[in-house]
Design an enzyme around this catalytic site. Structure first.
Site, PDB file in Angstrom:
ATOM      1  CG  HIS A   1     -48.577  35.580 -42.818  1.00 54.81           C
ATOM      2  ND1 HIS A   1     -48.393  36.939 -42.806  1.00 54.81           N
ATOM      3  CD2 HIS A   1     -49.483  35.332 -43.787  1.00 54.81           C
ATOM      4  CE1 HIS A   1     -49.151  37.486 -43.729  1.00 54.81           C
ATOM      5  NE2 HIS A   1     -49.827  36.534 -44.343  1.00 54.81           N
TER       6      HIS A   1
ATOM      7  CD  GLU B   1     -53.631  35.854 -43.398  1.00 53.96           C
ATOM      8  OE1 GLU B   1     -54.661  36.108 -44.039  1.00 53.96           O
ATOM      9  OE2 GLU B   1     -52.502  36.298 -43.707  1.00 53.96           O
TER      10      GLU B   1
ATOM     11  CG  HIS C   1     -46.241  18.932 -45.428  1.00 46.86           C
ATOM     12  ND1 HIS C   1     -45.777  18.258 -46.539  1.00 46.86           N
ATOM     13  CD2 HIS C   1     -45.133  19.299 -44.738  1.00 46.86           C
ATOM     14  CE1 HIS C   1     -44.461  18.231 -46.508  1.00 46.86           C
ATOM     15  NE2 HIS C   1     -44.040  18.851 -45.430  1.00 46.86           N
TER      16      HIS C   1
ATOM     17  CD  GLU D   1     -42.662  16.371 -42.921  1.00 42.97           C
ATOM     18  OE1 GLU D   1     -41.956  15.382 -43.146  1.00 42.97           O
ATOM     19  OE2 GLU D   1     -42.611  17.421 -43.597  1.00 42.97           O
TER      20      GLU D   1
END
Length: 127
Positions: free
Chosen positions: A5, A56, A74, A122
């Site tokens: 994550h 997360e 991003h 994005e």
């Protein structure tokens, strides 16, 4: 090894969960409060954590906002059609900060949206 994550800190957890689930179409996978530490972790994603990487969302109860800093870039999501994704995100109340079009110095079609805390996401059109 695999990526599990990525974590971002958010000022308003409910607002962020709503953005990632209702606007970007992820699912809330799990959520856990840690009262002694005064924080909550919520995990969102398109599939289960066993299948791929998720996001997360960390909410520190006593911190309403964060400075994004200049090192963060991003998150990136693959979409079948970036223009259609932008239209749908706007329809759902999301903020598109760069409409779909070819990336500078390339041909890949991209767009950018912004989450409630100002993080950029994005959208990359799948070829």
């Amino acid at each position: 090894m695999r990526i599990l994550h990525s974590m971002i800190r958010v000022g308003d957890l409910e607002r962020s969960i709503a953005f990632y689930t209702e606007i970007l179409g992820m699912r809330l996978l799990r959520r856990q409060d840690y009262p002694e530490g005064r924080f909550t972790l919520a995990f969102v994603g398109y599939g289960s954590e066993s299948e791929g990487a998720v996001l997360e969302l960390t909410h520190n109860w006593d911190t309403p906002t964060y400075d994004l800093g200049n090192g963060y870039g991003h998150l990136a999501l693959a979409v079948p059609d970036a223009a259609s994704a932008c239209t749908e995100i706007k329809r759902r109340g999301g903020k598109v900060v760069r409409e779909a079009g070819p990336m500078k110095h390339g041909t890949t079609v991209i767009a950018f949206v912004e989450d409630p805390d100002g993080y950029k996401v994005e959208l990359i059109e799948a070829k």
